[in-house]
Design an enzyme around this catalytic site. Structure first.
Site, PDB file in Angstrom:
ATOM      1  N   HIS A 128       0.794  -1.238   0.000  1.00 52.77           N
ATOM      2  CA  HIS A 128       0.000   0.000   0.000  1.00 52.77           C
ATOM      3  C   HIS A 128       0.829   1.292   0.000  1.00 52.77           C
ATOM      4  O   HIS A 128       0.488   2.255   0.689  1.00 52.77           O
ATOM      5  CB  HIS A 128      -0.961   0.022   1.190  1.00 52.77           C
ATOM      6  CG  HIS A 128      -2.045  -1.033   1.122  1.00 52.77           C
ATOM      7  ND1 HIS A 128      -2.503  -1.577  -0.051  1.00 52.77           N
ATOM      8  CD2 HIS A 128      -2.768  -1.638   2.114  1.00 52.77           C
ATOM      9  CE1 HIS A 128      -3.476  -2.464   0.217  1.00 52.77           C
ATOM     10  NE2 HIS A 128      -3.642  -2.528   1.520  1.00 52.77           N
ATOM     11  N   HIS A 203      -9.761   2.196  -0.025  1.00 46.76           N
ATOM     12  CA  HIS A 203      -9.682   1.107   0.943  1.00 46.76           C
ATOM     13  C   HIS A 203     -10.786   1.199   1.997  1.00 46.76           C
ATOM     14  O   HIS A 203     -10.560   0.941   3.181  1.00 46.76           O
ATOM     15  CB  HIS A 203      -8.292   1.118   1.591  1.00 46.76           C
ATOM     16  CG  HIS A 203      -7.822  -0.217   2.042  1.00 46.76           C
ATOM     17  ND1 HIS A 203      -8.295  -0.839   3.176  1.00 46.76           N
ATOM     18  CD2 HIS A 203      -6.923  -1.070   1.500  1.00 46.76           C
ATOM     19  CE1 HIS A 203      -7.691  -1.999   3.326  1.00 46.76           C
ATOM     20  NE2 HIS A 203      -6.856  -2.162   2.315  1.00 46.76           N
ATOM     21  N   GLU A 340     -11.741  -3.564  -3.348  1.00 43.33           N
ATOM     22  CA  GLU A 340     -10.800  -2.576  -3.874  1.00 43.33           C
ATOM     23  C   GLU A 340     -10.542  -2.823  -5.357  1.00 43.33           C
ATOM     24  O   GLU A 340      -9.942  -3.833  -5.718  1.00 43.33           O
ATOM     25  CB  GLU A 340      -9.469  -2.691  -3.121  1.00 43.33           C
ATOM     26  CG  GLU A 340      -9.582  -2.757  -1.624  1.00 43.33           C
ATOM     27  CD  GLU A 340      -8.376  -3.461  -0.984  1.00 43.33           C
ATOM     28  OE1 GLU A 340      -7.234  -3.271  -1.464  1.00 43.33           O
ATOM     29  OE2 GLU A 340      -8.572  -4.199  -0.023  1.00 43.33           O
TER      30      GLU A 340
HETATM   31  C1  GAL Z   1      -5.774  -5.203   2.156  1.00 42.94           C
HETATM   32  C2  GAL Z   1      -4.871  -6.379   1.906  1.00 42.94           C
HETATM   33  C3  GAL Z   1      -4.721  -7.152   3.192  1.00 42.94           C
HETATM   34  C4  GAL Z   1      -4.245  -6.249   4.325  1.00 42.94           C
HETATM   35  C5  GAL Z   1      -5.137  -5.032   4.414  1.00 42.94           C
HETATM   36  C6  GAL Z   1      -4.652  -4.021   5.424  1.00 42.94           C
HETATM   37  O1  GAL Z   1      -5.903  -4.443   1.000  1.00 42.94           O
HETATM   38  O2  GAL Z   1      -5.422  -7.191   0.891  1.00 42.94           O
HETATM   39  O3  GAL Z   1      -3.824  -8.241   3.028  1.00 42.94           O
HETATM   40  O4  GAL Z   1      -2.920  -5.885   4.092  1.00 42.94           O
HETATM   41  O5  GAL Z   1      -5.222  -4.376   3.158  1.00 42.94           O
HETATM   42  O6  GAL Z   1      -4.587  -4.580   6.684  1.00 42.94           O
END
Ligand code: GAL
Length: 379
Positions: A128, A203, A340
Site C-alpha cells: 500500500h 480502501h 478494492e
Molecule cells: C488489504 C490487503 C490485506 C491487508 C489489508 C490491510 O488491502 O489485501 O492483506 O494488508 O489491506 O490490513
C-alpha cells in the site's frame, strides 16, 4: 447583451442548476501531529444520503444510507478525529491507497533496466505505497463543487520524485461525486514526469448493517469473476490465473461470506483476501462493468461495485483486531470487508507477462481509473 448583464444571467442560471438536492459543506477536521490542517467535507443528495471525506489520505470517512425501512446508518469504518486516523488502529480505513496499492514482491521492481527499492513494510514485501509518506498518510488539497444535480470534492496531490522510493513526480487527482441515485463515483487520474508504476484504489471497509456490527460473514456477496490470481505464502501473486470453480472463492452465485470462510482460515490470507479477475466480456478500456454486489439480508442495504479496472481485491477484514472507531464502536476480526478495484497485485514485477496487467505510467500518458459504489435496498 452587455458582458456584465450576460454574467448576471449566467450566474442566476447557475444558481437554478444547483438544485437543493446536491449539497457539499466544508469544515475543519483538525490538525495532524505535524500541524497540517485537515479538512472534512460532507456531500448530501436529495434522498438525504450523506458522504463524508477527509483531506488526509483523500479518504472516505462516512457513508450514511437508509435500510429497507428508511433507518439510516453509517456503513464505513473510520474515526471521529484526525488523531484516530494517525493512530496504529487505522488499518487504511477509507483512504486513497498508493502510489501502488496492494503488495510488491520483495519491496522492489525494475523499470527500463533500473532497480527501484521500496519500503519493506509487510514482511519482506511492500504494501500500500510504503511506511510514512504513502498516499493515505499525506494531506491532499480538496476543492468542493456542486453542479448539475451532483455534489463532490476534487482532491489533488503531487507526490515528489522518489517519495517512498517511487520514480517520477506524480500529479494526481481523486474526485468523489455523489448523485441522486445514491451512487458515489470515484475518478482517479495521474501523470508522471518519469516512467513509473501506479495502482490507486480506495480502501473503505463496509458493513452494511452499520460499521461496528459484529460480523461481515452474514453478508451475501456476488463477484463477477471466473478466475482469481493465486498467491504464495507471503501473499504475492504467482503470476497464474486460476478458476474459482469448485473453490470457496466461487461467488458467481450470491453466497454468504461466512459459508465457506473457515476453509481458508489456515491459509496465509487467514480468510478472504484475494484478487479476482473481473469478467469484462467485450468491454473496452475505460468501460464500466459490474464487479461485485454485497447484500446485507438483515437491513436490506446493498452495495454494487462498478469499475473499469481489471481486478478487485476482496478482503474480508481478517487482520482487524477489535480496535475502537467512530462513536467508540469496536471493529473486530471479519466485521467488515473491502472491495478494492485495481490492477493485479505485483504487476511491477510481472511486466510483459502474458495475460497480466500493465501498471507502467510514462510521461505524456495519463492514468485513469473509475469506480462506482452504488448503494440501494432490497426488500
Ligand atoms: C488489504 C490487503 C490485506 C491487508 C489489508 C490491510 O488491502 O489485501 O492483506 O494488508 O489491506 O490490513
Amino acid at each position: 447583451m452587455r458582458r456584465s448583464a450576460m454574467l448576471l444571467v449566467s450566474l442566476a442560471l447557475g444558481l437554478c442548476v444547483q438544485t437543493a438536492s446536491a449539497k457539499v459543506t466544508e469544515s475543519d477536521f483538525g490538525k495532524t501531529k505535524a500541524g497540517v490542517e485537515v479538512k472534512k467535507f460532507e456531500l448530501t443528495n436529495k434522498n438525504g444520503m450523506k458522504v463524508r471525506l477527509s483531506s488526509r489520505g483523500a479518504a472516505l470517512i462516512g457513508v450514511d444510507v437508509p435500510d429497507r425501512d428508511g433507518k439510516v446508518a453509517d456503513v464505513v469504518f473510520g474515526f471521529d478525529d484526525v488523531a484516530g486516523y494517525e493512530s496504529d488502529a487505522n488499518d487504511y480505513f477509507g483512504c486513497t491507497t498508493g502510489r501502488y496499492a496492494n503488495r510488491i514482491a520483495k519491496a522492489k521492481f525494475t523499470l527500463d533496466g533500473k532497480e527501484y527499492k521500496l519500503a519493506a513494510n509487510n514482511g519482506v514485501n511492500h504494501l500500500h505505497g510504503g511506511k510514512t509518506e504513502s498516499l493515505d498518510k499525506v494531506v491532499w488539497t480538496g476543492v468542493p463543487f456542486e453542479k448539475d444535480g451532483v455534489s463532490g470534492v476534487k482532491f489533488s496531490y503531487t507526490s515528489p520524485d522518489g517519495q517512498e522510493g517511487y520514480p517520477g513526480k506524480q500529479d494526481m487527482t481523486v474526485t468523489f461525486t455523489l448523485n441522486d441515485k445514491n451512487e458515489l463515483k470515484i475518478d482517479y487520474s495521474a501523470k508522471s514526469d518519469k516512467p513509473t508504476v501506479i495502482n490507486l484504489t480506495n480502501h473503505a471497509y463496509f458493513n452494511l448493517g452499520g460499521a461496528g456490527s459484529p460480523t461481515i460473514n452474514d453478508h451475501v456477496l456476488k463477484l463477477n469473476a471466473d478466475n482469481y490470481t493465486p498467491v504464495d505464502d507471503t501473499l504475492i501473486t504467482t503470476g497464474e490465473k486460476a478458476p474459482v470453480e469448485g473453490t470457496p472463492l466461487d461467488f458467481r452465485t450470491p453466497t454468504a461470506i461466512g459459508k465457506r470462510v473457515d476453509e481458508l482460515t489456515k491459509t496465509s490470507a487467514l480468510g478472504y483476501d484475494h484478487n479476482f479477475v473481473i469478467n469484462r466480456g467485450d468491454a473496452g478500456e475505460g468501460e464500466l462493468v459490474e464487479a461485485a454486489k454485497l447484500v446485507d439480508p438483515k437491513s436490506g442495504r446493498t452495495l454494487t461495485v462498478i469499475t473499469d479496472q481489471p481486478g478487485i481485491q476482496f478482503y474480508g477484514g481478517n487482520f482487524l483486531k477489535g480496535n475502537k472507531g467512530k462513536g467508540g464502536k469496536t471493529y473486530g476480526h471479519r466485521s467488515a470487508c473491502c472491495l478494492e478495484t485495481q490492477v493485479f497485485p505485483d504487476s511491477p514485477n510481472k511486466q510483459g507477462l502474458e495475460g497480466w496487467t500493465d501498471c507502467v505510467l510514462r510521461p505524456g500518458d495519463e492514468y485513469k481509473h473509475s469506480c462506482i459504489y452504488a448503494f440501494g435496498v432490497e426488500k
